[in-house]
Design a protein around this motif. Structure first.
Motif, mmCIF file in Angstrom:
data_model
loop_
_atom_site.group_PDB
_atom_site.id
_atom_site.type_symbol
_atom_site.label_atom_id
_atom_site.label_comp_id
_atom_site.label_asym_id
_atom_site.label_seq_id
_atom_site.Cartn_x
_atom_site.Cartn_y
_atom_site.Cartn_z
ATOM 1 N N ALA A 1 0.808 -1.077 -0.090
ATOM 2 C CA ALA A 1 -0.068 0.036 -0.070
ATOM 3 C C ALA A 1 0.882 1.079 -0.053
ATOM 4 O O ALA A 1 2.013 1.230 0.147
ATOM 5 C CB ALA A 1 -0.886 -0.025 1.224
ATOM 6 N N ASN A 2 0.065 2.367 -0.625
ATOM 7 C CA ASN A 2 0.983 3.618 -0.431
ATOM 8 C C ASN A 2 0.927 4.251 1.074
ATOM 9 O O ASN A 2 1.343 5.507 0.954
ATOM 10 C CB ASN A 2 0.621 4.502 -1.400
ATOM 11 N N SER A 3 0.594 3.598 1.921
ATOM 12 C CA SER A 3 0.351 4.367 3.268
ATOM 13 C C SER A 3 1.598 4.150 4.334
ATOM 14 O O SER A 3 2.181 3.193 3.915
ATOM 15 C CB SER A 3 -0.994 3.851 4.091
ATOM 16 N N GLY A 4 1.932 4.992 4.918
ATOM 17 C CA GLY A 4 3.066 4.731 5.876
ATOM 18 C C GLY A 4 4.238 5.188 5.198
ATOM 19 O O GLY A 4 4.295 5.684 4.174
ATOM 20 N N PRO A 5 5.262 4.792 6.086
ATOM 21 C CA PRO A 5 6.589 5.342 5.432
ATOM 22 C C PRO A 5 6.973 4.635 4.193
ATOM 23 O O PRO A 5 6.763 3.486 4.168
ATOM 24 C CB PRO A 5 7.636 5.016 6.780
ATOM 25 N N ALA A 6 7.510 5.192 3.302
ATOM 26 C CA ALA A 6 7.797 4.624 1.913
ATOM 27 C C ALA A 6 9.476 4.054 2.002
ATOM 28 O O ALA A 6 9.866 3.183 1.347
ATOM 29 C CB ALA A 6 7.947 5.504 0.878
ATOM 30 N N GLN A 7 10.291 4.609 2.997
ATOM 31 C CA GLN A 7 11.426 4.209 3.459
ATOM 32 C C GLN A 7 11.596 3.919 4.483
ATOM 33 O O GLN A 7 11.071 4.264 5.482
ATOM 34 C CB GLN A 7 12.461 5.385 3.020
ATOM 35 N N PRO A 8 12.634 2.728 4.875
ATOM 36 C CA PRO A 8 12.853 2.438 6.392
ATOM 37 C C PRO A 8 13.825 3.687 7.007
ATOM 38 O O PRO A 8 14.088 4.625 6.296
ATOM 39 C CB PRO A 8 13.831 1.254 6.121
ATOM 40 N N VAL A 9 13.865 3.585 8.058
ATOM 41 C CA VAL A 9 14.489 4.673 9.001
ATOM 42 C C VAL A 9 15.887 4.435 8.573
ATOM 43 O O VAL A 9 16.514 3.545 8.367
ATOM 44 C CB VAL A 9 14.128 4.370 10.515
ATOM 45 N N THR A 10 16.481 5.536 8.408
ATOM 46 C CA THR A 10 17.971 5.579 8.093
ATOM 47 C C THR A 10 19.038 5.392 9.265
ATOM 48 O O THR A 10 18.509 5.507 10.431
ATOM 49 C CB THR A 10 18.407 7.094 7.638
ATOM 50 N N LEU A 11 19.974 5.246 8.918
ATOM 51 C CA LEU A 11 21.450 4.909 9.633
ATOM 52 C C LEU A 11 21.569 6.333 10.832
ATOM 53 O O LEU A 11 21.538 5.970 12.106
ATOM 54 C CB LEU A 11 22.580 4.757 9.075
ATOM 55 N N ALA A 12 21.241 7.385 10.147
ATOM 56 C CA ALA A 12 21.514 8.709 11.065
ATOM 57 C C ALA A 12 19.996 8.651 12.033
ATOM 58 O O ALA A 12 20.509 8.893 13.236
ATOM 59 C CB ALA A 12 21.723 9.830 10.279
ATOM 60 N N ASN A 13 19.019 8.367 11.509
ATOM 61 C CA ASN A 13 18.020 8.393 12.553
ATOM 62 C C ASN A 13 18.104 7.371 13.704
ATOM 63 O O ASN A 13 17.570 7.289 14.504
ATOM 64 C CB ASN A 13 16.408 8.403 11.879
ATOM 65 N N GLY A 14 18.582 6.216 13.130
ATOM 66 C CA GLY A 14 18.615 4.971 14.105
ATOM 67 C C GLY A 14 19.535 5.512 15.219
ATOM 68 O O GLY A 14 19.271 5.311 16.251
ATOM 69 N N MET A 15 20.755 6.364 14.747
ATOM 70 C CA MET A 15 21.518 6.509 15.817
ATOM 71 C C MET A 15 21.070 7.700 16.827
ATOM 72 O O MET A 15 21.167 7.812 18.050
ATOM 73 C CB MET A 15 22.780 7.192 15.026
ATOM 74 N N LEU A 16 20.062 8.770 15.966
ATOM 75 C CA LEU A 16 19.521 9.748 16.922
ATOM 76 C C LEU A 16 18.512 8.993 17.945
ATOM 77 O O LEU A 16 18.400 9.655 19.002
ATOM 78 C CB LEU A 16 18.671 10.520 15.914
ATOM 79 N N LEU A 17 17.893 8.000 17.513
ATOM 80 C CA LEU A 17 16.965 7.107 18.455
ATOM 81 C C LEU A 17 17.751 6.909 19.531
ATOM 82 O O LEU A 17 17.047 7.131 20.971
ATOM 83 C CB LEU A 17 16.528 5.987 17.863
#
Length: 197
Positions: free
Chosen positions: A97-113
């Protein structure tokens, strides 16, 4: 010395494999995007935790814990980020489906988490205090803790992500996906409670 190193690794494995925001996000990403496309997220979280453990060993983590005003800011930012991710996961439909995130969380955002999660700070500062006798200097302790937490997080996140990818093979209908996405979003949102305890 070897038994102490084993105890550090065991501590890191137990700390990283227990359910929380990072493991929930890895499971949701594995289900939605598959294992391979989730690797940047898992690497970002593992690298972020390894760096955080090294920073804690160098003493900077204790500075954060000594400054209540800064703790509140980090808790607010971390909570907002996790709730935003939970909302995105919960609103997702099936991967087709075209709902929700189209891309996985990035490396930088994983670090930020990890860097915005006070629970991670407390865990790594606690490890630095508990395992300080393993090293003859803060730099050596930083390397030991960084390696232990980085390796443990990589393995733990891979298991959770693989579980998500396995779930994706079982889910057949949009209703199944809706239930999974709502459950993953709710678990991710619930992980915010541990930040404020």
């Amino acid at each position: 010395m070897a038994s102490l190193d084993l105890s550090l690794l065991l501590f890191a494995v137990v700390a990283t494999i227990t359910p929380g925001g990072a493991t929930t996000l890895a499971t949701a990403s594995g289900a939605r995007f598959g294992f391979r496309r989730s690797i940047p997220l898992m690497l970002g979280i593992a690298i972020g935790l390894a760096l955080l453990a090294a920073v804690a060993a160098l003493g900077l983590g204790s500075m954060l814990l000594a400054m209540p005003a800064l703790q509140i800011v980090v808790k607010m930012l971390g909570s907002a980020y996790l709730l935003w991710l939970a909302w995105r996961v919960a609103r997702s439909g099936p991967p087709t489906a075209n709902s929700g995130p189209a891309q996985p969380v990035t490396l930088a955002n994983g670090m930020l988490l990890l860097w915005l999660n006070p629970k991670s700070w407390a865990m790594t500062v606690g490890a630095a205090a508990s395992f300080a006798m393993l090293a003859s200097s803060p730099r050596q302790l930083a390397v030991l803790l960084g390696a232990a937490f980085g390796v443990a997080a990589s393995g733990s996140l891979a298991l959770w992500c693989a579980l998500g990818a396995l779930l994706a093979r079982v889910l057949r209908t949009p209703a199944h996906w809706r239930v999974l996405n709502l459950a993953m979003g709710a678990l991710l949102a619930a992980s915010v409670l541990s930040i404020w305890r």
